[in-house]
Design an enzyme around this catalytic site. Structure first.
Site, PDB file in Angstrom:
ATOM      1  N   ASP A   1       0.740  -0.960   0.521  1.00  0.00           N
ATOM      2  CA  ASP A   1      -0.199   0.202   0.107  1.00  0.00           C
ATOM      3  C   ASP A   1       0.509   1.228  -0.260  1.00  0.00           C
ATOM      4  OD1 ASP A   1       0.373  -0.825   2.727  1.00  0.00           O
ATOM      5  OD2 ASP A   1      -1.299  -0.793   3.466  1.00  0.00           O
TER       6      ASP A   1
ATOM      7  N   ASN B   1      -7.132  -2.549  14.517  1.00  0.00           N
ATOM      8  CA  ASN B   1      -8.532  -2.865  14.108  1.00  0.00           C
ATOM      9  C   ASN B   1      -8.723  -4.015  13.535  1.00  0.00           C
ATOM     10  OD1 ASN B   1      -7.737  -1.550  12.067  1.00  0.00           O
ATOM     11  ND2 ASN B   1      -9.039   0.148  11.795  1.00  0.00           N
TER      12      ASN B   1
ATOM     13  N   HIS C   1      -7.223  -4.924  10.945  1.00  0.00           N
ATOM     14  CA  HIS C   1      -6.592  -4.322   9.361  1.00  0.00           C
ATOM     15  C   HIS C   1      -5.236  -4.753   8.625  1.00  0.00           C
ATOM     16  CE1 HIS C   1      -4.862  -0.393   9.491  1.00  0.00           C
ATOM     17  NE2 HIS C   1      -4.406  -1.161   9.696  1.00  0.00           N
TER      18      HIS C   1
ATOM     19  N   GLU D   1      -9.182  -1.886   5.526  1.00  0.00           N
ATOM     20  CA  GLU D   1     -10.637  -1.410   6.760  1.00  0.00           C
ATOM     21  C   GLU D   1     -11.602  -2.289   7.411  1.00  0.00           C
ATOM     22  OE1 GLU D   1      -8.534   0.004   9.392  1.00  0.00           O
ATOM     23  OE2 GLU D   1      -8.324   2.203   8.232  1.00  0.00           O
TER      24      GLU D   1
HETATM   25  C1  GLP Z   1      -0.643   0.606   8.575  1.00  0.00           C
HETATM   26  C2  GLP Z   1      -0.372  -0.367   7.385  1.00  0.00           C
HETATM   27  C3  GLP Z   1      -0.018  -1.556   7.690  1.00  0.00           C
HETATM   28  C4  GLP Z   1       0.674  -2.126   9.146  1.00  0.00           C
HETATM   29  C5  GLP Z   1      -0.419  -1.272  10.199  1.00  0.00           C
HETATM   30  C6  GLP Z   1       0.514  -1.359  10.745  1.00  0.00           C
HETATM   31  O1  GLP Z   1      -1.737   0.871   8.712  1.00  0.00           O
HETATM   32  N1  GLP Z   1      -0.986   0.120   6.007  1.00  0.00           N
HETATM   33  O2  GLP Z   1       0.521  -2.315   6.960  1.00  0.00           O
HETATM   34  O3  GLP Z   1       0.297  -3.408   9.244  1.00  0.00           O
HETATM   35  O4  GLP Z   1       0.261  -0.294   9.987  1.00  0.00           O
HETATM   36  O5  GLP Z   1       1.551  -0.643  11.240  1.00  0.00           O
HETATM   37  P1  GLP Z   1       2.775  -1.123  12.530  1.00  0.00           P
HETATM   38  O6  GLP Z   1       3.513  -2.247  12.482  1.00  0.00           O
HETATM   39  O7  GLP Z   1       3.646   0.304  13.038  1.00  0.00           O
HETATM   40  O8  GLP Z   1       1.325  -1.598  13.979  1.00  0.00           O
END
Ligand code: GLP
Length: 255
Positions: free
Chosen positions: A67, A136, A138, A143
């Site tokens: 993404d 959450n 995702h 989402e």
């Molecule tokens: C963002 C990314 C996800 C990732 C999430 C969690 O939303 N788009 O791909 O898994 O963050 O991030 P973190 O690993 O910093 O908790």
């Protein structure tokens, strides 16, 4: 699904990196799906170490990132393109021609998303997709409530996700509202999935993803429907799981 619980973040990252390195050695032209966020940083560090000390070769590997924020150029220090360059690509011998990160500045989002899907297919599909998980539930930027069959497209970020990411921006107004993300269907087409999570703030989402019902309310729960999924956790993020899990993948069926 093979759930592996490690003592801490370091051993969790090393375990995940070991799986990736194994797949790269088995198939030098591996197509690797990459994720951003703080969770995979440790595994990228370990892969960089393996590249530098053990000659792990990325020159024939192709990558596709999950993404990217809409409206942030690759030069923006909070863009996922920049994140990948700084934390991974600049340290390994990957061929830039084989690197793919969604273009947050594209003028035609729909055409870009279609191209991205086609490009993945042209390379024979993603062999191994790395995933983090949002608080959450995702995955990528899919989402809660999203379509579980979705493909690469533009998505509106939830307030929770924007708040979670606000710490990286100087004000809430600067946090992007939209992102281009692989769909849940795109992710599920990968031949293997590798979801990593750590810290207690992920425990609820991990519980829902691994042991809860399969539901769009927790998009990550779709991994239960995938035939070849690794989930690598630290102790804290696994705290709410009820079933007992293994502490290493070696000599398991997946080898
Ligand atoms: C963002 C990314 C996800 C990732 C999430 C969690 O939303 N788009 O791909 O898994 O963050 O991030 P973190 O690993 O910093 O908790």
């Amino acid at each position: 699904m093979l759930v592996i619980v490690k003592e801490n973040y370091e051993s969790m990252s090393a375990e995940a990196a070991k799986i990736i390195a194994n797949r790269m050695r088995r198939k030098p032209n591996l197509v690797l799906g990459l994720a951003t966020g703080s969770t995979p940083l440790g595994l990228y560090k370990e892969l960089i170490r393996m590249h530098k000390n053990e000659g792990l070769d990325f020159s024939t590997v192709t990558t596709f990132n999950l993404d990217e924020y809409v409206g942030l150029p690759p030069s923006h220090d909070q863009s996922y393109d920049y994140f990948m360059q700084q934390n991974f690509f600049k340290e390994i011998n990957i061929n830039p021609r084989y690197v793919h990160v969604p273009q947050g500045m594209t003028k035609d989002v729909n055409a870009f998303c279609e191209w991205y899907e086609k490009r993945i297919v042209e390379f024979g599909g993603i062999d191994l997709q790395i995933l983090g998980i949002g608080g959450n539930g995702h995955i990528a930027f899919n989402e809660p409530g999203c379509s579980l069959g979705s493909r690469t497209r533009i998505k509106t970020l939830t307030e929770k996700t924007r708040n979670d990411n606000a710490r990286f921006f100087s004000s809430m107004d600067e946090v992007p509202k939209y992102a281009i993300t692989m769909g849940v269907g795109t992710i599920m087409d990968a031949k293997e999935l590798l979801l990593v999570a750590n810290k207690s703030n992920k425990a609820k989402a991990v519980k829902a993803a691994v042991e809860g019902p399969v539901t769009a309310t927790c998009p990550a729960s779709i991994i239960q429907m995938h035939r070849n999924t690794f989930v690598v956790l630290d102790k804290e993020s696994s705290a709410l799981l009820e079933i007992e899990y293994v502490d290493t993948w070696e000599s398991m069926l997946f080898e």
